[in-house]
Structure formats: structure tokens, C-alpha cells
Design a protein around this motif. Sequence first.
Motif, short mmCIF file in Angstrom:
data_model
loop_
_atom_site.label_atom_id
_atom_site.label_comp_id
_atom_site.label_asym_id
_atom_site.label_seq_id
_atom_site.Cartn_x
_atom_site.Cartn_y
_atom_site.Cartn_z
N ASP A 2 -8.44 4.71 -4.99
CA ASP A 2 -9.05 3.42 -4.70
C ASP A 2 -8.61 2.95 -3.32
O ASP A 2 -7.44 3.12 -2.95
CB ASP A 2 -8.64 2.41 -5.78
CG ASP A 2 -9.37 1.10 -5.64
OD1 ASP A 2 -8.70 0.06 -5.69
OD2 ASP A 2 -10.60 1.12 -5.49
N LYS A 3 -9.50 2.32 -2.58
CA LYS A 3 -9.18 1.90 -1.21
C LYS A 3 -8.11 0.81 -1.15
O LYS A 3 -7.46 0.63 -0.13
CB LYS A 3 -10.43 1.46 -0.47
CG LYS A 3 -11.09 0.22 -1.01
CD LYS A 3 -12.33 -0.10 -0.21
CE LYS A 3 -12.95 -1.40 -0.71
NZ LYS A 3 -14.11 -1.74 0.11
N SER A 4 -7.90 0.09 -2.23
CA SER A 4 -6.91 -0.99 -2.22
C SER A 4 -5.47 -0.47 -2.11
O SER A 4 -4.56 -1.23 -1.80
CB SER A 4 -7.04 -1.84 -3.48
OG SER A 4 -6.73 -1.07 -4.62
N CYS A 35 -6.20 7.54 4.10
CA CYS A 35 -5.79 6.58 5.12
C CYS A 35 -6.02 7.24 6.48
O CYS A 35 -5.57 8.35 6.73
CB CYS A 35 -4.32 6.21 4.96
SG CYS A 35 -3.75 5.07 6.23
N VAL A 72 -10.29 8.38 -1.36
CA VAL A 72 -10.14 7.75 -0.07
C VAL A 72 -8.90 8.28 0.63
O VAL A 72 -7.92 8.63 -0.03
CB VAL A 72 -9.97 6.21 -0.18
CG1 VAL A 72 -11.00 5.47 0.59
CG2 VAL A 72 -9.89 5.72 -1.57
N SER A 88 0.84 -1.20 0.00
CA SER A 88 0.00 0.00 0.00
C SER A 88 0.87 1.25 0.00
O SER A 88 2.06 1.20 0.32
CB SER A 88 -0.91 0.00 1.23
OG SER A 88 -0.15 0.22 2.40
N ARG A 103 -5.57 1.67 5.82
CA ARG A 103 -6.79 1.95 6.60
C ARG A 103 -7.64 2.99 5.86
O ARG A 103 -7.72 4.15 6.26
CB ARG A 103 -6.43 2.47 7.98
CG ARG A 103 -5.74 1.43 8.83
CD ARG A 103 -5.55 1.92 10.22
NE ARG A 103 -4.76 0.95 10.97
CZ ARG A 103 -4.15 1.23 12.10
NH1 ARG A 103 -4.22 2.43 12.61
NH2 ARG A 103 -3.47 0.30 12.73
N PRO A 104 -8.27 2.57 4.76
CA PRO A 104 -9.00 3.54 3.93
C PRO A 104 -10.27 4.08 4.59
O PRO A 104 -10.99 3.36 5.27
CB PRO A 104 -9.35 2.73 2.68
CG PRO A 104 -9.34 1.31 3.12
CD PRO A 104 -8.35 1.22 4.23
N THR A 105 -10.48 5.36 4.41
CA THR A 105 -11.69 6.04 4.86
C THR A 105 -12.18 6.89 3.70
O THR A 105 -11.42 7.68 3.15
CB THR A 105 -11.38 6.98 6.06
OG1 THR A 105 -10.77 6.21 7.08
CG2 THR A 105 -12.63 7.65 6.57
N PRO A 106 -13.45 6.72 3.30
CA PRO A 106 -13.94 7.49 2.15
C PRO A 106 -13.94 8.99 2.42
O PRO A 106 -14.28 9.44 3.52
CB PRO A 106 -15.37 6.99 1.95
CG PRO A 106 -15.61 5.94 2.95
CD PRO A 106 -14.45 5.83 3.85
#
Length: 97
Positions: free
Chosen positions: A40-42, A31, A29, A4, A46-49
Motif C-alpha cells: 500500500d502506498k501509505s 519508494c 508500490v 513509513s 515517495r510511492p511509485t506504482p
Amino acid sequence: MAKSLCKWRRGDVDAELELLATIVSPPCVACSKCARVARDKSYLCRPTPLPASSESVTKKVKKKAKDEKLTKKALKKGKKTAKSKKEKKKAKASKNA
């Protein structure tokens, strides 16, 4: 994808600058650990929209900065204009006297 963005080192950033540009724009997104952003959250650990209006917020901030810059220029120009009007009045008064 190997790791990541949160785990990238400075050398990774330098080596993969073009990839980084595609990963982070437009930011959708963030972190919650390190505040990095990605589309993209990938790409984050620690993704947060982000709010859907983040692009419009960016546009508003840029517009506000531009407006403030124009306002400062107008104020400077206005001050110069006021000085020149005063000078004109003094010149007229001295000619009439």
C-alpha cells in the motif's frame, strides 16, 4: 501508522518482523527514494506504482532459474552418459580384438 517504512531503523525491523511481512507482500508500490516496496502506498514516503505484472515477472524469473538448473543437470548427466557409451564401445572393441 506512526512512520513509513522508509524511516524504519534496523531495530524497528527486528522488533516488527511480522508486521513487516504483512506490509511488503504482495509488493504493489515502491519508494522512488530508497527502493523499498510495500503493498500500500501509505507505507512509503515517495510511492511509485509497480507494474501490474510484477508477480508474473517474479514467477517467470523463478521458472527460468529452475529451467536453467534442470538444464545444467541434464548437461552433466548427458556428459556422463556420453562417457559411459564411449567406455562401452572401447570394451566391446577390446573383447572383439
